[in-house]
Enzyme design. Structure first.
Site, short mmCIF file in Angstrom:
data_model
loop_
_atom_site.label_atom_id
_atom_site.label_comp_id
_atom_site.label_asym_id
_atom_site.label_seq_id
_atom_site.Cartn_x
_atom_site.Cartn_y
_atom_site.Cartn_z
N ASP A 1 0.17 1.12 2.62
CA ASP A 1 1.10 1.50 1.56
C ASP A 1 0.40 2.48 0.61
OD1 ASP A 1 2.71 1.69 -0.65
OD2 ASP A 1 2.80 -0.45 -1.07
N TYR B 1 28.64 10.11 2.06
CA TYR B 1 28.18 8.95 2.84
C TYR B 1 27.65 9.43 4.17
CZ TYR B 1 28.56 4.27 1.08
OH TYR B 1 28.29 3.11 0.43
N LYS C 1 5.45 9.47 -7.02
CA LYS C 1 4.20 9.30 -7.77
C LYS C 1 3.37 10.58 -7.63
CE LYS C 1 4.82 4.33 -7.55
NZ LYS C 1 4.32 3.01 -7.15
N GLU D 1 25.91 7.09 6.66
CA GLU D 1 25.30 5.96 7.39
C GLU D 1 24.92 6.38 8.81
OE1 GLU D 1 27.85 2.55 7.28
OE2 GLU D 1 27.20 1.99 5.27
N THR E 1 6.01 5.78 -1.62
CA THR E 1 7.06 6.25 -2.51
C THR E 1 7.00 7.77 -2.47
OG1 THR E 1 5.60 6.37 -4.43
CG2 THR E 1 6.80 4.31 -4.12
N ARG F 1 12.69 9.86 -7.09
CA ARG F 1 12.42 8.45 -6.83
C ARG F 1 12.95 8.10 -5.45
NH1 ARG F 1 10.73 6.90 -11.48
NH2 ARG F 1 10.05 4.96 -10.57
#
Ligand SMILES: *Cc1c(COP(=O)(O)O)cnc(C)c1O
Length: 427
Positions: free
Chosen positions: A198, A52, A227, A54, A224, A233
């Site tokens: 984008d 974790y 691609k 954060e 992203t 991903r």
């Protein structure tokens, strides 16, 4: 890694094996998909999935960040370098939430956002009716010219002056041509709007310098990572220094909790791969392959939206062939050619059964295919279209595709032979 899985969960192990076989035994023409390197796979499958983190490097809410801080910093620095951006946030879980964070950073609930309509090649998250973005914001949209399939910048400017959106969105999911991001920046500036770009699909081509980068002309750039960029991903935001604080705050704590550190680790690896001469050659070949495939398809009488392509993708308008998009994509799938049905500009059919087919070359290029193989692929697609109801022909193409696939195995493939990092980060 898989041997533990094989022992513990043979059912899932077997399914992964089947998916591996499917991926290597079919032609992956979906333009948003790719094959990542073994190095990227290693990073996503690493112990970083256990942590974790954060917050941001140096400002975390949990202890034990000695290594995660270093990894995220490396990912950020590499992103800033390859995109020539002032600031990068590598935490968005995907392109969709990255877009939401971009809008939430610059606009308030009820403000107008203006993007390209879905049926023209825009993305759902650009304010489409089915997306939460159209409920949080008031969404307006522009279209491409239904005749040419091209963006009409003068029309977009007129519409922007009339509708006065808070945000203008450039960048698309099914647009085969170059985009004038500079012009979008000018239009936005003229009406006092923000410009969000984008580049989910084309970020690999942008990094390679083949397409104009929106980074100098947009307030926030969203992408992203999986691609054409060929990473795991994930999503990423790039922006000017003036928006850095609000972007970070919007991603965490605004929209997300703990960042997926295994993904961020793999993004760092993919960005190092993208910063090589080999990657630039790869990106060039993607475009060469797409152009060749487009040319051959047109010779076979296929109508292509905009009459060709400048990037990695091709949109086939099947109306002159009298074959619905879904019927075509299903027949191709039976022949091991994996594509997706898609709307085409001016399409009146439903998005669930539109008249277009979307294909692209990033994944087959990763397998090492070149112009010669594009000729073969065009021939396969033509054969299927001409024999759409003839299972014997589809079966014959299926066997030919399998042979082609066996000649271009998916990888442990791209070992990036003699990998040269252009500008080592550590220097
Ligand atoms: C793929 C895509 C997205 C969404 O990315 P996900 O990672 O699937 O959420 C956003 N915008 C555009 C233009 C895309 O093509």
């Amino acid at each position: 890694m898989l041997s533990a899985l094989e022992q513990y969960d043979p059912q899932i192990y077997e399914l992964i094996r089947q998916e591996e076989a499917r991926q290597s035994g079919s032609l992956r023409l979906i333009p948003s998909e790719n094959y990542v390197s073994r190095a990227v796979m290693n990073a996503t499958g690493s112990c970083l999935t256990n942590k974790y983190a954060e917050g941001y490097p140096g400002k975390r809410y949990y202890e034990g960040q000695q290594v995660t801080d270093l990894i995220e910093t490396v990912a950020i620095e590499r992103a800033k370098k390859v995109f020539k951006a002032d600031h990068a946030n590598v935490q968005p879980y995907s392109g969709s939430v990255a877009n939401l964070a971009a809008y939430n950073s610059l606009a308030s609930i009820g403000d107008t956002i203006m993007g390209l309509e879905l049926s023209s090649g825009g993305h759902l998250t650009h304010g489409s009716k089915g997306s939460i973005t159209s409920r949080i914001f008031n969404s307006a949209s522009y279209t491409v010219d239904p005749e040419t399939g091209l963006l009409d910048y003068d029309e977009i400017e007129k519409l922007a002056k009339k509708l006065r959106p808070k945000i203008i969105i450039s960048g698309y999911t099914a647009y085969p041509r170059k985009i004038d991001f500079k012009r979008f920046g000018e239009i936005a500036k003229e009406i006092g709007a923000f410009h969000v770009s984008d580049i989910a699909h084309i970020s690999g081509l942008v990094v390679a310098g083949l397409h104009q980068s929106p980074v100098p002309y947009a307030d926030i750039v969203s992408t992203t990572t999986h691609k054409t960029l060929r990473g795991p991903r994930g999503g990423m935001l790039l922006c000017k220094e003036e928006h850095a604080a609000v972007v970070n705050k919007t991603v965490f704590p605004g929209q997300q909790g703990g960042p997926h550190m295994h993904t961020i680790t793999a993004i760092a690896v993919a960005l190092a791969e993208a910063d090589t001469v080999e990657f630039i050659e790869y990106a060039k070949q993607i475009v060469k392959n797409a152009k060749r495939l487009a040319e051959k398809l047109m010779e076979y009488g296929f109508n292509l939206v905009s009459g060709g392509t400048d990037n990695h993708l091709i949109l086939i308008d099947l109306r002159n062939k009298g074959i619905p998009g879904k019927k075509m994509s299903k027949a191709l799938d039976r022949a091991r050619i994996v594509s997706n049905f898609n709307t085409v500009p001016g399409d009146t059919a439903s998005p669930f059964d539109p008249n277009g087919l979307r294909i692209g070359t990033p994944a087959v290029t990763t397998r090492g295919m070149r112009e010669e193989q594009m000729d073969e692929i065009a021939r396969f697609i033509h054969a299927i279209a001409e024999n759409i109801d003839n299972e014997a022909v589809i079966e014959k193409v299926n066997r030919e595709v399998l042979l082609l696939c066996s000649q271009f195995p998916v990888p442990d493939h791209f070992i990036l032979p003699g990998k040269k990092v252009l500008h080592p980060l550590s220097s």
